[in-house]
Design an enzyme around this catalytic site. Structure first.
Site, mmCIF file in Angstrom:
data_model
loop_
_atom_site.group_PDB
_atom_site.id
_atom_site.type_symbol
_atom_site.label_atom_id
_atom_site.label_comp_id
_atom_site.label_asym_id
_atom_site.label_seq_id
_atom_site.Cartn_x
_atom_site.Cartn_y
_atom_site.Cartn_z
ATOM 1 N N TYR A 130 0.841 -1.198 0.000
ATOM 2 C CA TYR A 130 0.000 0.000 0.000
ATOM 3 C C TYR A 130 0.882 1.256 0.000
ATOM 4 O O TYR A 130 0.617 2.214 -0.746
ATOM 5 C CB TYR A 130 -0.902 -0.006 1.227
ATOM 6 C CG TYR A 130 -1.739 1.244 1.411
ATOM 7 C CD1 TYR A 130 -2.938 1.408 0.724
ATOM 8 C CD2 TYR A 130 -1.336 2.257 2.290
ATOM 9 C CE1 TYR A 130 -3.712 2.546 0.904
ATOM 10 C CE2 TYR A 130 -2.108 3.392 2.470
ATOM 11 C CZ TYR A 130 -3.292 3.533 1.777
ATOM 12 O OH TYR A 130 -4.049 4.665 1.958
ATOM 13 N N LYS A 135 1.036 4.263 -2.857
ATOM 14 C CA LYS A 135 0.823 5.678 -2.590
ATOM 15 C C LYS A 135 2.079 6.505 -2.859
ATOM 16 O O LYS A 135 1.991 7.639 -3.343
ATOM 17 C CB LYS A 135 0.351 5.871 -1.152
ATOM 18 C CG LYS A 135 -1.042 5.305 -0.879
ATOM 19 C CD LYS A 135 -2.102 5.944 -1.757
ATOM 20 C CE LYS A 135 -3.510 5.528 -1.343
ATOM 21 N NZ LYS A 135 -4.564 6.154 -2.185
#
Length: 254
Positions: free
Chosen positions: A154, A158
């Site tokens: 994740y 990002k």
């Protein structure tokens, strides 16, 4: 109604839906994109009832390359100026690095491929119409790791979105297109339903209040305020920034 349209990728709930409502109130037509047909229909009805505006919908699974390609073909035929784009879709589920499967990895990184090429198609529309504004929803997790919420893939997703923001800001400036991002920390939203029961999210997240120097977790309103500003002409001299909307987390530690 302005002859413009704002595209919100992931606009059927949470931060995306809130910014969609604000743009509708400003007089823009809005298109919201989601993989969930029921959620899309409910969001469209709710937004139009609240604002009296016009909401188009697009059912697109960002993990399905054929569906994404079909949507991009639709963008290429869009006669209106897509003057705003918000990349708001996301998936969050803490998984330790040693337990990460290939599927866990793909659930994160494949989103960026779809963002990349949808944004490319929108940027060409903005180039044709001589301007526009793009805001990506990044994350505090791209800046630093939190041991209590292991999020290696994740965080990579990002961080990649933050890097894309800066690169596009440089490349698209000549066409009057600004590109920025926001990096929230813990925000009360349904993104946590992958590992917390939806009716328990609010109570569970209260344990993160003291993680933030301001003393509380964020709300979708906090994030939408920042996105609305970055999209608007009030931010006309701002591009390539990743704005920390995080209750002070990146400033230091309590």
């Amino acid at each position: 109604m302005k002859n413009t349209v704002a595209l919100i990728v992931g606009g059927s709930s949470g931060m995306g839906k809130e910014i969609a409502e604000r743009l509708l109130r400003q007089g823009h037509s809005v298109m919201i994109l989601s993989h969930d047909p029921i959620g899309l229909a409910e969001a469209k009805a709710d937004l139009e009832k609240k604002t009296g505006g016009k909401v188009d919908t697009a059912e697109v699974d960002l993990y399905n390359s054929e569906a994404v390609a079909q949507f991009i073909a639709r963008i290429k035929k869009e006669p209106r100026h897509i003057n705003y784009l918000v990349n708001a879709a996301g998936f969050f589920k803490p998984v330790t690095f040693l337990e990460h499967s290939e599927k866990d990895y793909d659930l994160q990184l494949d989103i960026n491929k779809s963002f990349f090429f949808i944004t490319q198609a929108v940027a060409k529309n903005m180039q044709q119409h001589e301007g526009g504004s793009i805001v990506n929803i990044g994350s505090m997790w791209a800046h630093q790791a939190v041991k209590a919420t292991p999020s290696s893939a994740y965080s990579m997703q990002k961080a990649g979105l933050h890097a894309l923001t800066r690169n596009l800001a440089m490349e698209l400036a000549d066409y009057g297109v600004r590109v920025n991002a926001v990096a929230p920390s813990v925000v009360l939203s349904t993104i946590y339903k992958s590992f917390i029961a939806e009716d328990e999210i609010k109570e569970t997240l209260q344990g993160f209040n003291d993680f933030h120097p301001i003393g509380r977790i964020g709300t979708t309103t906090d994030i939408a305020d920042a996105i609305e500003f970055l999209l608007s002409d009030k931010a006309s001299w701002i591009t390539g920034t990743v704005m920390n909307i995080d209750g002070g987390v990146m400033a230091g530690r309590n």
